[in-house]
Motif scaffolding. Structure first.
Motif, PDB file in Angstrom:
ATOM      1  N   GLY A 123       0.719  -1.082   0.125  1.00 23.13           N
ATOM      2  CA  GLY A 123      -0.420   0.058   0.037  1.00 23.13           C
ATOM      3  C   GLY A 123       0.788   1.148  -0.261  1.00 23.13           C
ATOM      4  N   ILE A 124       2.192   1.255  -0.911  1.00 24.45           N
ATOM      5  CA  ILE A 124       2.685   2.411  -0.513  1.00 24.45           C
ATOM      6  C   ILE A 124       2.396   2.954  -2.199  1.00 24.45           C
ATOM      7  N   PRO A 125       2.441   4.142  -2.741  1.00 25.36           N
ATOM      8  CA  PRO A 125       1.957   5.151  -4.009  1.00 25.36           C
ATOM      9  C   PRO A 125       3.089   4.849  -4.912  1.00 25.36           C
ATOM     10  N   GLU A 126       3.140   4.794  -5.754  1.00 30.56           N
ATOM     11  CA  GLU A 126       4.699   5.275  -7.269  1.00 30.56           C
ATOM     12  C   GLU A 126       4.592   6.286  -6.673  1.00 30.56           C
ATOM     13  N   GLU A 127       4.446   7.067  -6.160  1.00 36.55           N
ATOM     14  CA  GLU A 127       5.772   8.268  -5.836  1.00 36.55           C
ATOM     15  C   GLU A 127       6.263   8.250  -4.677  1.00 36.55           C
TER      16      GLU A 127
END
Length: 597
Positions: free
Chosen positions: A193-197
């Motif tokens: 659940g870590i954003p791509e950015e």
């Protein structure tokens, strides 16, 4: 958690006070700043780049406890020792810890900066209940590639961590790994659940490691050479438990202490051997790949593979256990055609949907061992980088091999394999090609074949290395009875549609890991008696504290002390790696030794 505005000066002050460093290395600053601002991050950083600092520093700055999920108890305890030596309040919560109740009380009271747990415990409901009664500053997921089926060390329990972290939506997550290609990175982001950015990728290069790969001809002699040329601790990886046992006994003739490590040993023996290796300054550990992930020993001077690892990813991770302290180190691989024969035979045991990927991994490894070009460049391109064509610190760059066009000889060899029925081993096929009409050959009438004796005297020495190369690339495969058969692109070679360049290894004694002068670089290259005296003091202090010597100070710190010869605690505190806690604990005793010189 809202953005926490820490002034740059405060971050650097804490960096120096806790770790003794005046500046960050590589992408450390980017990772730390994101975490302190409450933003979730995946950091892909090479081994030795200081991954643990990126959560340990925020852990002492943020209110609450950093929960660190780590795959192995030994690794947790190793990191616990180092963190405690730097004055960080840390504890582990594992099945072997007798103080679990006390640790839980410390967490609930807010007396812990770091709490290390295994994924199996972290995914349990009772652990979530405990966390809700305390204060969590951040989650750090170490060896994060274990969450991905694309990764080479998949651990299903890592996939159960997402619900735990989702229960704390305002708490940042930091995932850390040294080995993750594009597929694996994307999977880690999705699973945790870590954003791509939030992806930060440092370079994969480990410039202090010199790579050397050579055919296996006399492995005991070759490994003895590596050990003789590289003072300091080392790891020798062998593919089976039996080979580990045999090699560990044989290598004791080197005069260096040498111990085995594999999953078949009694657990207490295994733990004792690992503890002795971690504390040693010259031991050689002979092990299966079960060994290594659980240690954080920075002063390993060489890693030698007695056979091919299972993939480039495995090779990168296993060789990455050398030189974590940044000092010169060596990675040597001895390979043979049988390594690739076994690897291709194992494909039949792999689930069908994964077979193509595994075949690609074998082909990539074959390219690495057979390339006449820069090993490091090939390795880094595999991980998506665009390196310069030459590194100047691998065997091919330091001692370029000769490459010959062996296409015609390859066609003769493949033709002989085909015409003799694809059922004989190399030795028999070699006799046919070189015109040796012994009883076996004449009985079968193979002295009447068109391929009998067609290899010239000049071509004959190429046959063995050529057979090895063709097996590595899959053009020759082993039958179940040990014969050779055509495979891969053999027919394309026979039709003249594919070339076969052959790398001819320079015939020089000790080529594995060899470099001008001593391979690994002596621990004390200038023979400074002060450096040796400081190492003796470090050894005594480590024995008193019951910790490995590197936990006190790394060799690089002692070398800087010997060069700068500080006269006061203030001057000693300016040396990189001397933090406030260590200055208070050890400063006077190191100054006393320095004053004697």
């Amino acid at each position: 958690m809202t953005d926490t505005a820490f002034p740059q000066s405060e971050i650097l002050d804490r960096l120096h006070a806790v770790f003794g460093f005046n500046a960050f290395r590589g992408v450390q600053a980017d990772v730390v700043e994101r975490v302190l601002a409450g933003r979730s991050t995946l950091a892909v950083m090479p081994t030795g780049a200081g991954k643990s600092l990126t959560y340990q520093l925020p852990a002492v700055m943020l209110p609450g406890t950093c929960v660190v999920v780590s795959p192995l108890i030994a690794l947790m305890h190793d990191q616990l020792r180092s963190a405690t030596a730097n004055g960080i309040r840390a504890a582990t919560l594992t099945s072997v810890d007798m103080d679990r109740g006390q640790t839980i009380d410390r967490f609930l009271a807010g007396d812990l900066d770091l709490l290390y747990v295994a994924p199996e415990r972290a995914s349990q409901p009772h652990f979530l209940d405990m966390l809700t009664r305390g204060r969590v500053a951040m989650f750090a997921i170490d060896e994060a590639h274990c969450v991905s089926e694309w990764g080479h060390d998949f651990r299903p329990d890592y996939r159960l961590l997402r619900p735990l972290m989702d229960a704390f939506p305002d708490v940042p997550r930091l995932a850390l790994t040294a080995t993750a290609d594009r597929h694996t990175r994307a999977d880690i982001l999705a699973q945790l659940g870590i954003p791509e950015e939030g992806l930060i990728v440092a370079g994969f290069d480990r410039p202090n490691i010199r790579y050397a790969i050579t055919p296996r001809d006399n492995p005991l002699r070759q490994l003895m050479t590596v050990i003789a040329e590289n003072p300091g601790p080392g790891i020798v990886y062998a593919p089976t438990r039996a080979q580990v046992e045999k090699l560990s006994q044989q290598l004791q003739a080197s005069g260096r202490p040498c111990l085995p490590y594999h999953a078949g040993l009694d657990p207490q023996v295994r733990a004792d051997n690992q503890a002795r290796f971690v504390a040693s300054e010259d031991m050689v550990m002979v092990a299966t790949v079960a060994f290594g992930m659980g240690i954080d020993k920075p002063d390993v001077r060489f890693v030698a593979h007695a056979a091919c690892p299972k993939s480039i990813e495995s090779y990168y991770q296993e060789t990455g256990r050398a030189g974590r302290d940044g000092d010169p180190s060596v990675a040597v691989m001895l390979w043979g055609a049988e390594d690739f024969v076994r690897a291709r035979q194992r494909l039949a045991e792999v689930e069908e949907h994964r077979r193509a990927g595994e075949r690609t991994r074998i082909d990539a490894l074959a390219s690495l061992v057979e390339t006449p070009h820069c090993r490091r460049a090939l390795l880094l391109r595999h991980f998506g980088e665009n390196p310069p064509p030459s590194c100047g610190n691998c065997d091919n760059c330091l001692d370029a091999p000769r490459v010959t066009d062996a296409t015609e000889v390859a066609r003769k060899l493949l033709s002989a394999v085909y015409r003799t029925g694809q059922s004989f081993g190399f030795g028999y096929v070699e006799k046919v090609l070189t015109g040796v009409a012994d009883e076996r050959v004449t009985q079968r009438g193979h002295d009447q074949l068109s391929v009998f004796g067609i290899v010239t005297t000049d071509e004959a020495p190429l046959l063995r290395p050529l057979a090895r190369a063709l097996q590595a690339r899959g053009a020759l495969v082993a039958t179940e009875h040990g014969g050779l058969a055509l495979g891969g692109d053999a027919r394309a070679i026979l039709k003249g549609e594919a070339d076969v360049p052959l790398v001819l290894v320079p015939k020089k004694e000790g080529r594995p890991g060899r470099r001008r002068g001593s391979a690994g670089g002596a621990l004390n290259p200038v023979g400074d008696p002060l450096f040796d005296a400081l190492r003796t003091l470090r050894r005594d202090l480590a024995r008193e504290a019951g910790v490995p010597p590197y936990v006190i100070f790394h060799d690089s710190v002692l070398r800087e002390m010997a060069a700068a010869r500080p006269a006061s605690l203030g001057e000693l505190g300016q040396i990189g790696g001397v933090g406030t806690r260590k200055l208070d604990a050890y400063g006077d005793r190191f100054l006393a030794v320095i004053r004697q010189w």
